[in-house]
Design an enzyme around this catalytic site. Structure first.
Site, PDB file in Angstrom:
ATOM      1  N   SER A 112       5.416   4.789  -3.175  1.00 31.71           N
ATOM      2  CA  SER A 112       6.876   4.987  -2.770  1.00 31.71           C
ATOM      3  C   SER A 112       7.567   5.836  -3.926  1.00 31.71           C
ATOM      4  CB  SER A 112       7.658   3.797  -2.523  1.00 31.71           C
ATOM      5  OG  SER A 112       8.884   3.901  -1.976  1.00 31.71           O
ATOM      6  N   ASP A 162       6.863   4.467   9.398  1.00 28.88           N
ATOM      7  CA  ASP A 162       7.538   4.190   8.096  1.00 28.88           C
ATOM      8  C   ASP A 162       8.960   4.849   8.322  1.00 28.88           C
ATOM      9  OD1 ASP A 162       8.723   4.202   5.567  1.00 28.88           O
ATOM     10  OD2 ASP A 162       6.608   4.770   4.735  1.00 28.88           O
ATOM     11  N   HIS A 193       6.830   0.885   5.711  1.00 30.72           N
ATOM     12  CA  HIS A 193       6.707   1.368   4.447  1.00 30.72           C
ATOM     13  C   HIS A 193       5.947   0.451   3.592  1.00 30.72           C
ATOM     14  CE1 HIS A 193       8.013   3.951   1.481  1.00 30.72           C
ATOM     15  NE2 HIS A 193       8.555   3.045   0.752  1.00 30.72           N
TER      16      HIS A 193
END
Length: 209
Positions: A112, A162, A193
């Site tokens: 991320s 996501d 995610h």
């Protein structure tokens, strides 16, 4: 994004976790996601790259108490000047730790926000890494051409649903990396995610290749 000349290398530019490598093992830099810390990925790295040296910095930007590696003004809206400055700082940190492990293969893995700072370092200084795993990255801009990526192998992992890192932007990043000559692979799962076991297995295969 305008990356300025690299800062003076500094092994202590970030609070970080470090573990020395076993003889002949690679050095792996691990970059956590928003709200994580230097321990978020260190156990994963130890699992998927046994014996590896690990350097895991903690992001020094606070977003409502959550640690990050650079500022943003909204979801998917980056403070590009801050990203450039933080990338420069990270490059100096990585160079310093690389210098302390001469001759080692050097890998990077980020999740991320950690994948985003790792990607930004790759755009500016691809010579720092031999292999990189970008887990759920979001790059909402087109980087400048970087032919130096032709010497780097990159694995991108992503979720088709996501909501933070939309699939089309992941595909654009994959295409851009390929256009620079990087040896790029992409692993998709059908979720969002979150990190899933199949992508961890893909990272394990990739980093042990």
């Amino acid at each position: 994004m305008n990356i300025q000349p690299n800062m003076q290398p500094d092994k202590n530019a970030y609070h970080h976790y470090a573990k020395p490598a076993a003889p002949g093992a690679p050095l792996v830099f691990a970059f956590h996601g928003t709200g994580g810390d230097e321990r978020q990925l260190s156990g994963l790295v130890a699992q998927i790259v046994p014996g590896a040296g690990i350097v895991a910095p903690r992001g020094d930007v606070s977003e409502h108490g959550a640690a990050r590696f650079f500022r943003r003004t909204g979801e998917g809206v980056y403070d590009m000047q801050d990203l450039a400055a933080r990338t420069q700082k990270m490059i100096g940190f990585i160079r310093a730790h690389r210098a302390a492990s001469p001759g080692s293969e050097v890998y990077g893995i980020g999740y991320s926000n950690g994948a985003n700072i790792l990607a930004s370092v790759l755009f500016a200084a691809p010579e720092l890494f031999d292999r990189a795993v970008l887990m759920h990255p979001l790059i909402p801009f087109e980087p400048a051409p970087q032919p130096g990526l032709s010497s780097v192998a990159v694995l991108v992992t992503a979720g088709r649903r996501d909501p933070i890192c939309p699939a089309p932007q992941t595909e654009q990043l994959e295409s851009w990396l390929a256009a620079q000559g990087a040896a790029v692979e992409t692993h998709w799962h059908e979720g969002g995610h979150e990190m899933r076991e199949p992508e961890i297995m893909a990272a394990t295969r990739f980093l042990s290749a």
